[in-house]
Design an enzyme around this catalytic site. Sequence first.
Site, PDB file in Angstrom:
ATOM      1  N   ASP A  15       0.812  -1.229   0.000  1.00 42.20           N
ATOM      2  CA  ASP A  15       0.000   0.000   0.000  1.00 42.20           C
ATOM      3  C   ASP A  15       0.839   1.271   0.000  1.00 42.20           C
ATOM      4  OD1 ASP A  15      -2.229  -1.632   0.114  1.00 42.20           O
ATOM      5  OD2 ASP A  15      -2.270  -1.611   2.303  1.00 42.20           O
ATOM      6  N   LYS A  22       1.820   2.286  -4.984  1.00 41.85           N
ATOM      7  CA  LYS A  22       2.356   1.750  -6.244  1.00 41.85           C
ATOM      8  C   LYS A  22       1.398   2.026  -7.400  1.00 41.85           C
ATOM      9  CE  LYS A  22       2.356  -2.331  -4.394  1.00 41.85           C
ATOM     10  NZ  LYS A  22       2.005  -1.980  -2.990  1.00 41.85           N
ATOM     11  N   GLY A  62      -4.529  -4.201  -3.850  1.00 37.56           N
ATOM     12  CA  GLY A  62      -5.526  -3.163  -4.105  1.00 37.56           C
ATOM     13  C   GLY A  62      -4.757  -1.922  -4.506  1.00 37.56           C
ATOM     14  N   HIS A  63      -4.718  -1.641  -5.791  1.00 35.33           N
ATOM     15  CA  HIS A  63      -3.904  -0.528  -6.310  1.00 35.33           C
ATOM     16  C   HIS A  63      -4.833   0.611  -6.742  1.00 35.33           C
ATOM     17  CE1 HIS A  63      -0.546  -3.666  -7.237  1.00 35.33           C
ATOM     18  NE2 HIS A  63      -0.758  -3.484  -5.959  1.00 35.33           N
ATOM     19  N   GLN A 102       1.936  -6.037  -3.293  1.00 34.68           N
ATOM     20  CA  GLN A 102       2.393  -6.115  -1.891  1.00 34.68           C
ATOM     21  C   GLN A 102       3.690  -5.298  -1.749  1.00 34.68           C
ATOM     22  OE1 GLN A 102       1.346  -9.525  -3.360  1.00 34.68           O
ATOM     23  NE2 GLN A 102      -0.565  -8.527  -2.880  1.00 34.68           N
TER      24      GLN A 102
HETATM   25  P1  GDP Z   1      -0.820   0.447  -3.482  1.00 32.45           P
HETATM   26  O1  GDP Z   1      -1.405  -0.840  -3.030  1.00 32.45           O
HETATM   27  O2  GDP Z   1       0.648   0.512  -3.244  1.00 32.45           O
HETATM   28  O3  GDP Z   1      -1.177   0.793  -4.892  1.00 32.45           O
HETATM   29  O4  GDP Z   1      -1.450   1.574  -2.548  1.00 32.45           O
HETATM   30  P2  GDP Z   1      -3.025   1.718  -2.169  1.00 32.45           P
HETATM   31  O5  GDP Z   1      -3.756   2.183  -3.362  1.00 32.45           O
HETATM   32  O6  GDP Z   1      -3.505   0.496  -1.485  1.00 32.45           O
HETATM   33  O7  GDP Z   1      -2.932   2.842  -1.040  1.00 32.45           O
HETATM   34  C1  GDP Z   1      -2.374   4.070  -1.279  1.00 32.45           C
HETATM   35  C2  GDP Z   1      -3.432   5.149  -0.952  1.00 32.45           C
HETATM   36  O8  GDP Z   1      -2.795   6.399  -0.884  1.00 32.45           O
HETATM   37  C3  GDP Z   1      -4.507   5.290  -2.018  1.00 32.45           C
HETATM   38  O9  GDP Z   1      -5.686   5.669  -1.397  1.00 32.45           O
HETATM   39  C4  GDP Z   1      -3.968   6.421  -2.901  1.00 32.45           C
HETATM   40  O10 GDP Z   1      -5.011   7.118  -3.574  1.00 32.45           O
HETATM   41  C5  GDP Z   1      -3.301   7.290  -1.872  1.00 32.45           C
HETATM   42  N1  GDP Z   1      -2.125   8.059  -2.334  1.00 32.45           N
HETATM   43  C6  GDP Z   1      -1.158   7.683  -3.216  1.00 32.45           C
HETATM   44  N2  GDP Z   1      -0.193   8.638  -3.277  1.00 32.45           N
HETATM   45  C7  GDP Z   1      -0.561   9.611  -2.431  1.00 32.45           C
HETATM   46  C8  GDP Z   1       0.038  10.845  -2.022  1.00 32.45           C
HETATM   47  O11 GDP Z   1       1.125  11.217  -2.456  1.00 32.45           O
HETATM   48  N3  GDP Z   1      -0.636  11.590  -1.090  1.00 32.45           N
HETATM   49  C9  GDP Z   1      -1.824  11.187  -0.571  1.00 32.45           C
HETATM   50  N4  GDP Z   1      -2.399  11.985   0.340  1.00 32.45           N
HETATM   51  N5  GDP Z   1      -2.410  10.038  -0.929  1.00 32.45           N
HETATM   52  C10 GDP Z   1      -1.790   9.261  -1.828  1.00 32.45           C
HETATM   53  P1  IMO Z   2      -0.933  -4.107  -2.276  1.00 36.24           P
HETATM   54  O1  IMO Z   2      -0.495  -4.691  -3.604  1.00 36.24           O
HETATM   55  C1  IMO Z   2      -0.896  -4.493   2.054  1.00 36.24           C
HETATM   56  C2  IMO Z   2      -1.027  -8.553   3.697  1.00 36.24           C
HETATM   57  C3  IMO Z   2      -2.275  -8.975   4.455  1.00 36.24           C
HETATM   58  C4  IMO Z   2      -1.668  -9.952   5.444  1.00 36.24           C
HETATM   59  C5  IMO Z   2      -0.593 -10.638   4.613  1.00 36.24           C
HETATM   60  C6  IMO Z   2      -1.028 -11.964   4.000  1.00 36.24           C
HETATM   61  O2  IMO Z   2      -2.221  -3.386  -2.344  1.00 36.24           O
HETATM   62  O3  IMO Z   2       0.177  -3.343  -1.651  1.00 36.24           O
HETATM   63  P2  IMO Z   2      -2.633 -12.560   1.964  1.00 36.24           P
HETATM   64  O4  IMO Z   2      -4.068 -12.269   1.716  1.00 36.24           O
HETATM   65  O5  IMO Z   2      -1.703 -12.062   0.925  1.00 36.24           O
HETATM   66  O6  IMO Z   2      -2.380 -14.013   2.251  1.00 36.24           O
HETATM   67  O7  IMO Z   2      -2.269 -11.792   3.345  1.00 36.24           O
HETATM   68  O8  IMO Z   2      -0.253  -9.735   3.577  1.00 36.24           O
HETATM   69  N1  IMO Z   2      -1.260  -8.048   2.320  1.00 36.24           N
HETATM   70  C7  IMO Z   2      -1.176  -6.761   1.970  1.00 36.24           C
HETATM   71  N2  IMO Z   2      -0.944  -5.659   2.723  1.00 36.24           N
HETATM   72  N3  IMO Z   2      -1.034  -4.382   0.720  1.00 36.24           N
HETATM   73  C8  IMO Z   2      -1.237  -5.475  -0.050  1.00 36.24           C
HETATM   74  O9  IMO Z   2      -1.249  -5.422  -1.388  1.00 36.24           O
HETATM   75  C9  IMO Z   2      -1.357  -6.731   0.577  1.00 36.24           C
HETATM   76  N4  IMO Z   2      -1.572  -7.986   0.141  1.00 36.24           N
HETATM   77  C10 IMO Z   2      -1.507  -8.778   1.212  1.00 36.24           C
HETATM   78  O10 IMO Z   2      -2.885  -7.884   5.084  1.00 36.24           O
HETATM   79  O11 IMO Z   2      -1.026  -9.243   6.471  1.00 36.24           O
HETATM   80 MG    MG Z   3      -2.923  -1.535  -1.791  1.00 37.01          MG
END
Ligand code: GDP
Ligand code: IMO
Ligand code: MG
Length: 431
Positions: free
Chosen positions: A14, A17, A41-42, A220
């Site tokens: 998270d 990416k 979840g991207h 991840q």
């Molecule tokens: P990912 O799994 O690495 O793609 O990250 P996620 O989408 O799960 O979580 C990142 C969250 O931060 C999302 O809600 C994005 O919209 C938000 N986000 C990404 N870059 C920034 C930033 O520079 N500032 C803020 N405030 N939010 C951001």
């Molecule tokens: P993105 O790509 C954050 C975590 C889960 C748990 C562990 C194992 O959005 O960054 P799983 O369901 O993979 O067997 O869970 O890994 N986890 C993540 N945490 N971002 C993710 O993906 C994750 N995918 C799995 O919360 O701790």
């Molecule tokens: Mg994510």
Amino acid sequence: MDRKLVILGAQWGDEGKGKIVDLLSEGYDVTVRYQGGSNAGHTVIVNGEKFILHLLPTGILHPHVVGVIAQGMVVDLEVLDRELENLKSKGIDYEGRLLISDRAHLVMPYHKLLDKLFERKGGIGTTLRGIGPAYMFKFGRKGIRLSDLDDEGRFRALLEENTAFVKDLCEKVFCERYDLDVEETLERTLRLYEKYKALVTDVSQYLLRSSGSILFEGAQGTMLDVDMGTYPYVTSSNSSALGLSNGTGLSPKFFSDAYLLGVAKAYTTRVGGGPFPTELKGEEGNKLRDLGGEYGSTTGRPRRCGWLDLVALRYAVQINSFDGLIITKLDVLDSFEEIKVCVAYEHGGERIEHFPASLKILQEVRPVYRTLRGWLRSTKGIKEIKDLPPEAKDYIRFIEDFVGVPVIMLSTGPKREEFVWLRDRIKVSSL
Ligand code: GDP
Ligand code: IMO
Ligand code: MG
């Protein structure tokens, strides 16, 4: 062969990416996801519209980009169907530009059931997407690959064998009723396969033959890597650079000229259980969660929040051989008078500089902090270096000096256009 760029999470997932891959994939012909599955979840925000991609490569949002789901992924056809239908409903046409590996394994309904049952018996806080069990079956040589669906007899035999095994496990070990129906699963899986069959192909061959530029999108993060992360509080794939070769079916030589970038938040989060040395459990942690909107994109769970752990980040830089870092969510730190960074751990009176393997030590370490001055000014949406507060520049310089690679970009908000190039953008965009 044209340019290759790898974008990986440098922390516990998270890191943002999705936003970064969306931004950078504009300059690429192909985007490849190669490990994990719908546990990812991207999030991408384009023209005010929010997309959360779980299985699909983020680059698919650009009309010129070919998206590839490589063999190292575990594919849930139900999720694939939902995501593709959602894209269609938003007017995004993926026709002719999505490929799925015929070697990829399927996430079946019984994997999701097992994930739930394992979690009930002292789990680690998974996303319940069936990821761990799907990889267990793969490595236990009981998995079902997409190519198995071409042979209904073989698919039926595998399904019956696996169902009998899971039913036994369910009833005898977990004392749960098992009511998944073989015929229904078979029929539903084949129906979905039929719908997407035309996309299924040998993607290693495709990548080898491709003359275009390729972006590899990690899911991840490094600290969730099954080998190098905080085991057993990890995911079940290699989410560090280790996963590139086995996830794509291509030799490490293929990646020898790739440029590797790690994405890290300006602080740290993790979701689910496991050691987290810099976790803030009180008011400061809540403030980071509120300001950063730190709730899981896949499960909606509140993310645990804490200061930037530079010991863990330097470890990620080392094991991935990152060429540079992208720091996201800088704007979330705007209102902190003081910002702490962890520069070492303390354990039993000893100072630890390197990220340890031992779960026990990781659970017991105390972070050693350096306190840096906050900037107390909005950086939200800043696009130029000259507009950054000096304290924010100092913060970034401190990170660079500590981990030993340059920070090439800062993200200053969730939207596509909210970022600052810190290094020569011409150089980076021609990579
Ligand atoms: P990912 O799994 O690495 O793609 O990250 P996620 O989408 O799960 O979580 C990142 C969250 O931060 C999302 O809600 C994005 O919209 C938000 N986000 C990404 N870059 C920034 C930033 O520079 N500032 C803020 N405030 N939010 C951001
Ligand atoms: P993105 O790509 C954050 C975590 C889960 C748990 C562990 C194992 O959005 O960054 P799983 O369901 O993979 O067997 O869970 O890994 N986890 C993540 N945490 N971002 C993710 O993906 C994750 N995918 C799995 O919360 O701790
Ligand atoms: Mg994510």
